[in-house]
Each structure stands twice: as C-alpha cells, then as structure tokens.
Motif scaffolding. Structure first.
Motif, short mmCIF file in Angstrom:
data_model
loop_
_atom_site.label_atom_id
_atom_site.label_comp_id
_atom_site.label_asym_id
_atom_site.label_seq_id
_atom_site.Cartn_x
_atom_site.Cartn_y
_atom_site.Cartn_z
N LEU B 301 0.84 -1.21 0.00
CA LEU B 301 0.00 0.00 0.00
C LEU B 301 0.86 1.25 0.00
CD1 LEU B 301 -2.81 -0.99 2.55
CD2 LEU B 301 -3.11 -0.62 0.10
N ARG B 302 1.95 1.20 0.80
CA ARG B 302 2.81 2.38 0.90
C ARG B 302 3.54 2.68 -0.40
NH1 ARG B 302 5.17 1.11 6.86
NH2 ARG B 302 3.39 1.97 8.00
N GLU B 303 3.71 1.66 -1.22
CA GLU B 303 4.39 1.87 -2.49
C GLU B 303 3.46 2.44 -3.56
OE1 GLU B 303 7.78 -1.59 -1.80
OE2 GLU B 303 6.15 -1.94 -3.24
N LEU B 304 2.17 2.47 -3.28
CA LEU B 304 1.23 2.97 -4.27
C LEU B 304 1.24 4.50 -4.29
CD1 LEU B 304 -1.85 0.65 -3.60
CD2 LEU B 304 -0.12 0.43 -5.38
N PRO B 305 1.22 5.09 -5.50
CA PRO B 305 1.18 6.55 -5.57
C PRO B 305 -0.16 7.06 -5.03
CG PRO B 305 0.86 5.56 -7.75
CD PRO B 305 1.22 4.44 -6.82
N GLY B 306 -0.11 8.13 -4.24
CA GLY B 306 -1.36 8.75 -3.77
C GLY B 306 -1.95 8.09 -2.54
N ILE B 307 -1.26 7.09 -1.99
CA ILE B 307 -1.80 6.41 -0.81
C ILE B 307 -0.75 6.38 0.29
CG2 ILE B 307 -2.41 4.11 0.10
CD1 ILE B 307 -4.08 3.64 -2.32
N SER B 308 -1.17 6.66 1.52
CA SER B 308 -0.25 6.48 2.65
C SER B 308 -0.96 5.61 3.67
CB SER B 308 0.13 7.83 3.26
OG SER B 308 -1.03 8.43 3.82
N ARG B 366 -2.27 -14.68 0.70
CA ARG B 366 -1.18 -13.81 0.23
C ARG B 366 -1.33 -13.54 -1.26
NH1 ARG B 366 3.54 -17.53 2.36
NH2 ARG B 366 2.73 -17.88 4.44
N LYS B 367 -1.78 -14.59 -1.98
CA LYS B 367 -1.94 -14.45 -3.42
C LYS B 367 -2.97 -13.35 -3.73
CE LYS B 367 -1.55 -18.56 -5.55
NZ LYS B 367 -2.18 -19.85 -5.87
N SER B 368 -4.06 -13.33 -2.98
CA SER B 368 -5.08 -12.30 -3.20
C SER B 368 -4.54 -10.92 -2.87
CB SER B 368 -6.32 -12.56 -2.33
OG SER B 368 -6.88 -13.80 -2.66
N ILE B 369 -3.72 -10.84 -1.82
CA ILE B 369 -3.14 -9.55 -1.46
C ILE B 369 -2.25 -9.05 -2.59
CG2 ILE B 369 -1.50 -8.40 0.13
CD1 ILE B 369 -2.66 -10.15 2.37
N SER B 370 -1.39 -9.93 -3.10
CA SER B 370 -0.49 -9.53 -4.19
C SER B 370 -1.28 -9.11 -5.42
CB SER B 370 0.43 -10.69 -4.59
OG SER B 370 1.25 -11.05 -3.52
N GLU B 371 -2.29 -9.89 -5.75
CA GLU B 371 -3.10 -9.58 -6.93
C GLU B 371 -3.82 -8.24 -6.75
OE1 GLU B 371 -3.35 -11.06 -9.85
OE2 GLU B 371 -4.95 -9.73 -10.56
N ALA B 372 -4.40 -8.04 -5.55
CA ALA B 372 -5.10 -6.79 -5.27
C ALA B 372 -4.14 -5.60 -5.38
CB ALA B 372 -5.73 -6.84 -3.88
N LEU B 373 -2.93 -5.77 -4.87
CA LEU B 373 -1.96 -4.67 -4.91
C LEU B 373 -1.56 -4.35 -6.35
CD1 LEU B 373 0.25 -5.60 -1.82
CD2 LEU B 373 -1.12 -3.51 -2.07
N ASP B 374 -1.37 -5.40 -7.16
CA ASP B 374 -1.05 -5.18 -8.58
C ASP B 374 -2.16 -4.39 -9.26
OD1 ASP B 374 1.29 -6.53 -8.33
OD2 ASP B 374 0.61 -8.39 -9.27
N ARG B 375 -3.39 -4.82 -9.00
CA ARG B 375 -4.52 -4.14 -9.63
C ARG B 375 -4.65 -2.70 -9.13
NH1 ARG B 375 -9.52 -8.48 -9.91
NH2 ARG B 375 -8.35 -10.22 -10.79
N MET B 376 -4.40 -2.50 -7.84
CA MET B 376 -4.50 -1.15 -7.29
C MET B 376 -3.43 -0.23 -7.88
SD MET B 376 -5.47 -1.95 -3.31
CE MET B 376 -5.91 -0.33 -2.70
N GLU B 377 -2.25 -0.82 -8.12
CA GLU B 377 -1.17 -0.02 -8.70
C GLU B 377 -1.59 0.49 -10.09
OE1 GLU B 377 2.56 -2.04 -9.02
OE2 GLU B 377 3.58 -0.23 -9.74
N LYS B 378 -2.13 -0.42 -10.89
CA LYS B 378 -2.58 -0.03 -12.23
C LYS B 378 -3.66 1.05 -12.12
CE LYS B 378 -1.81 -4.15 -14.98
NZ LYS B 378 -2.27 -5.37 -14.31
N PHE B 379 -4.57 0.82 -11.19
CA PHE B 379 -5.68 1.76 -11.01
C PHE B 379 -5.17 3.14 -10.61
CE2 PHE B 379 -8.54 3.74 -7.86
CZ PHE B 379 -9.63 4.00 -8.66
N MET B 380 -4.26 3.17 -9.63
CA MET B 380 -3.76 4.45 -9.13
C MET B 380 -2.98 5.18 -10.23
SD MET B 380 -4.98 4.70 -6.12
CE MET B 380 -4.18 6.17 -5.51
N LYS B 381 -2.20 4.44 -11.02
CA LYS B 381 -1.44 5.07 -12.10
C LYS B 381 -2.37 5.63 -13.17
CE LYS B 381 3.04 2.98 -11.44
NZ LYS B 381 3.85 1.78 -11.63
#
Lengths: 163, 384
Positions: B301-308, B366-381
């Motif tokens: 989450l911390r690595e996502l742009p626009g999110i802290s 963990r797999k769902s967490i990783s997948e969700a984070l990947d999708r969130m990264e695309k979304f945030m970008k």
C-alpha cells in the motif's frame, strides 16, 4: 533467533517455492540479499533438497499411473537395506522410498505413464532382485490429497464483503 | 407500517456499494471482515459430537455451566478479570448480541454513550435502538486512531452513561495502550460512568503491542462490561458465539433481555467452544500468518502513488489514507471496484472520521493480497 528465521523461511517456501524474494523479505523483516543467502546456505547444507512443482496431471490431461509397492527384502550383512534401496532409487519412475516397520520392509511410490509400465518395473526390475522375496502392489485409483494439497473442489463459503 | 424509531435509523449508507460488489464479476475482495481459516479441527469435532450425541436441546439461559467455567478461568488467567461463572458471565449469540444487551441494559432514553469514530458499524445503531444517543469522538491518524482521554472528557455531559472502547479496533486496527486505558478509567471513575469494553480482536495483535483489559484495572471491576467472543481468534464466525462479563446486577439485567428474546445460544456451538482456549498453537499459527500478510499489504500500500498508510497493530485491517486522490471514500471504492476490480470498504461506513480512508482486510490469502496490490497499482497510475 537465526534458526527461527530459517524455519519460518522454510515454512514459507514449503508452501510456495516461487514466492518472490522481496515478499519473503517483507514478511520476515529481513533484507532480500539475506533471504537469498539463507536459501543458498540451506541448499548447500542439503536442508533444501530441491524446488519442485506439485502438478495435477489428470487436470493437465496427461495420463499417469501411480502405485504404492510394499517390498520384502532380505537384509544384507553390514549393509541392511541400503544397497537394495540405492539400486531401486536409480529408476526415475521411483518417487519415494521408505524403510518402514511392519510386515514389509520397504514402501516405494512409483509413478509411470500407465499400468503396463508399472507392471514392467515390478516384473523386470524389482521382483527379480535376489534379495527381494516378495512384493505387494497397490494401484492408486484416485488422489484426494497430494503434496499437502487437497484435490477436492468443495470450499467453504465467505461473503465478499462483511464488517 | 414500520415503527418510527426503526424508520429513523438509516440503512448502512453504502448498501448500494455492497450490491455493486455482489454484482461485479472477477473481483479480488479485501472487503472481508472474518478469518479465512477453517475452525480448528478439535472445535469442529466437538460440535459434530454434540449433534451426534443429541446435545441439541435448550441450555441454561446463561450458557452451559462448563463453558462459563472455562470463560471465567480464561478471564482470570489471561485478562486479570475475576468473575463468578454462576452469575457474572453470560454466553451470547456472537459479541453482537452481547453488545446489544449491554447497551439496552444500561441505556435510558436520552442517555449518551461515547463511541470512538471510526469504529464498528453496529455501535451507533444499537444505541439508537435503545433510544440512547451515541456521541462520536473523532480519532485521528496522528494518534494512530487511539481515542484520547482529553477528547472523551470534552464530550462528557450530564447525560453521559458510558464509554464504549473497542480494542483492537475495527476498521483502524488500533490497539489501546495501557496509559490510554488508564486515562479512560480515571474519567470513568471520576464521572461515575460505565465502560463497555469490546475485546473481540484481543488475540490478533502484532509488533510487541499488548492487549489490556480495562475491566482488570483498580476501581473498574464493577463499572466495566467486558465483551468478547470466539469469532475472530478461533475462526468461528458462523457458529455465532460470544460472551459478556461484568458485575452481577448488569449481567442479570442483560440476561433478562436475552431470556425473553434469544433464550439461549446454539447448544452445539457452546460445546464446540468448550475447546477454544486449548487452541493455543492453532491461534499462534493464524496470528503469525496474519502478521506476514499484514507486512505484505502495508508495504504494498505504501508503495502505491497517492496512498499512505500507518501500521495497524491489531485485528486484520489496514486503513490507508486516500485523501491525496481528492476523492471521497465511497467514490474511490466505487471506482476501484469498477475499474480496478478490487473491493475495499469505504472508511466513512465506520463513521465520519473514516472519510478519506478505506478499509483493506488482510484476512485473505497472500496471493489475493499480491493480486489486489497489482490491480490497485494499475488503477492508481491510471488516475494521474
């Protein structure tokens, strides 16, 4: 403490050998290079035998036959079952060999392309060994759990969102 | 047709969002609020045995005596709370019922109960149903969402009856420290108030934080109603079992309502729960796994742009800040669902102070967490 971290690391790898190094590092609170070093050390120490993949060949549409064979062996002087086990182990179709208590001395797991091949392994390679005095073969009919993974598709249900 | 009080209480504002989640295909959900582990085997077996042996009849209103004994022992040994299993412990249908009973037992019309904001969705409605007034006390990210005594003090009026303290907190994952609770206790004693202590997530605590039970503090023994349950620590949500412990007068009053509305909790669940406190290893393993997932989720989450995101110390939720996107929590959650195919819960569901945040559960693989984070990264970008 170092020992504990290694055990945690092994548990993670046991479940998923392909997990990225940085994810392991995050979960264990150590650095990526440290993770790599620990894995390499445990590989050289033979703690980690190898990384393999658990495959459901049936779902992949590839025919495989699996047999559990109990073997009676006359133990050899100063050697016990070692020589026999080593000889059997050379065959690539043999996946596991256990020396066990009970009526039979060895339990081996053989995976071949079909029952004919299993039959050939037993009659041509295993039974003719002079120290082998008997075999008892169980052809596996169905796999319910393999490598710690349950094949059943039934799963508990959870709401997608709850408070 | 519908009574005024019930009409007046709003449906959870984001019902529309939840319907959207149910309709949307192919989503990864971080919206879950329950463990994703199975109930520990010995507890399942005990439940099955209870059914097989026909332990399927009504039980004592208070709950089966053996279970109350176990709960009393657990409270004494693990929480420093000394309660008589005979009259001071009540087994309830989840902690949800215990909460409702506690509030109804002590609330006269117009009484005020102080509730941290954001917090669990049922607190305020339960108080409204009892004709009481919930007084929301905002908590902030700066204080790691731990309710501050000064803020409680400012909210106290002549009508204040009780302070509701959930620790660890859903949705923020905050854990009250000892000195925080001492501050609450001082106020409660000085102003002669009750404290409802919701400790359902007690076992799910990380990073050397420690759980404290305010009911064990000097002078708090008889003014605290301690609520807990089996759902979160023992992956027991569908069995519906919780309990309340407190002074006999309050527990008896709660029992009166329970007796006439619920009668008793499911017998098989009670027999299964008898084995809960033995599951030390199973709980330890689950907590360890939650902790790993927590670290993965927080880092991601911390690595996502626009999110802290601050580090949550308890429960299984992260509560990231999305204010930089300029969107409201609901708008963000809706767009993330539609465009990113990830479900999170808008923070304002849990109170006004949750606006600008979303709740992400790490009670998923963990797999769902990783997948969700990947999708969130695309979304945030894609937002930039």
């Amino acid at each position: 403490m170092a020992k504990n971290t290694d055990i945690e690391l092994l548990k993670i790898l046991e479940e998923d050998a392909r997990i990225p190094t940085d994810e392991i590092a995050t979960m264990l609170g150590i650095s990526g290079p440290d993770v790599e070093k620990r894995i390499n050390d445990m590989k050289s120490d033979k703690v980690i035998r190898r990384f393999k993949t658990s495959i459901d060949w049936k779902v992949a549409g590839v025919q495989r036959a699996l047999a559990i064979i109990q073997v009676k062996v006359v133990p050899q002087e100063r050697d016990g079952f070692s020589k026999t086990c080593k000889a059997i182990a050379k065959d690539s179709r043999v996946k596991d060999i256990f020396v066990a208590t009970g009526e039979y001395d060895l339990i081996i797991l053989v995976e071949a392309k079909d029952i004919d091949e299993i039959s050939e392994f037993i009659t041509d390679k295993l039974a003719p060994k002079k120290e082998v005095t008997g075999t008892n073969t169980h052809i596996v009919l169905r796999e319910f759990k393999r490598d710690g993974v349950i094949s059943s598709t039934e799963q508990g249900r959870r709401l997608k969102v709850s408070f | 047709m519908i009574a005024k009080r019930v009409r007046e209480i709003p449906f959870s504002g984001i019902r529309r969002f939840f319907e959207l989640v149910q309709r949307t295909k192919g989503i990864v959900s971080l919206g879950v609020g329950e463990p994703d582990f199975p109930t520990p085997e010995p507890m399942k077996n005990a439940g099955i045995r209870a059914i097989e042996n026909d332990y399927t009849a009504y039980t004592s209103n208070y709950g089966i005596p053996e279970l109350r004994e176990e709960i009393a022992r657990k409270l004494r040994e693990k929480n420093g709370i000394d309660r008589d299993p005979e009259r001071e412990i009540l087994v309830t249908v989840g902690v949800s019922e215990a909460l409702d009973l506690a509030i109804r037992a002590i609330t006269d019309p117009g009484d005020e109960i102080i509730v941290p904001d954001p917090s669990y969705v049922s607190y305020k409605p339960n108080i409204w149903f009892a004709y009481g007034n919930p007084i929301a006390v905002p908590t902030t990210e700066e204080n790691e969402f731990r309710i501050q005594s000064e803020d409680i003090e400012k909210s106290i009026t002549k009508k204040t009856k009780a302070i509701l303290i959930p620790t660890p907190n859903n949705p923020t994952g905050s854990v009250m420290r000892k000195k925080d609770l001492e501050g609450v206790a001082d106020i409660a004693i000085e102003k002669d108030l009750l404290v409802i202590s919701d400790e359902l997530y007690e076992k799910l605590i990380y990073d050397n934080e420690k759980h404290y039970s305010i009911g064990s503090f000097n002078g708090m023994e008889d003014r605290t109603i301690t609520l807990n349950g089996f759902s979160k620590a023992y992956a027991f949500t569908g069995w519906r079992l919780g309990y309340a412990a407190g002074n006999p007068e309050i527990i008896e009053a709660m029992m009166k309502i329970h007796q006439y509305t619920i009668m008793c909790t499911p017998s098989m669940s009670q027999y299964a729960a008898l084995h809960a406190f033995e599951q030390v290893d199973a709980v330890r393993e689950m907590v360890k796994e939650y902790d790993r997932r927590r670290k993965l989720l927080i880092k991601g989450l911390r690595e996502l742009p626009g999110i802290s995101c601050i580090t949550p110390k308890g429960a299984f939720y992260a509560f990231p800040n999305i204010k930089e996107t300029g969107m409201s929590s609901e708008r963000f959650a809706e767009r993330l669902l539609e465009n990113g195919k990830v479900a999170v819960v808008p923070g304002n569901t849990f109170g006004d102070s949750g606006e600008g945040y979303v709740r992400c559960s790490y009670s998923v693989s963990r797999k769902s967490i990783s997948e969700a984070l990947d999708r969130m990264e695309k979304f945030m970008k894609g937002l930039k």
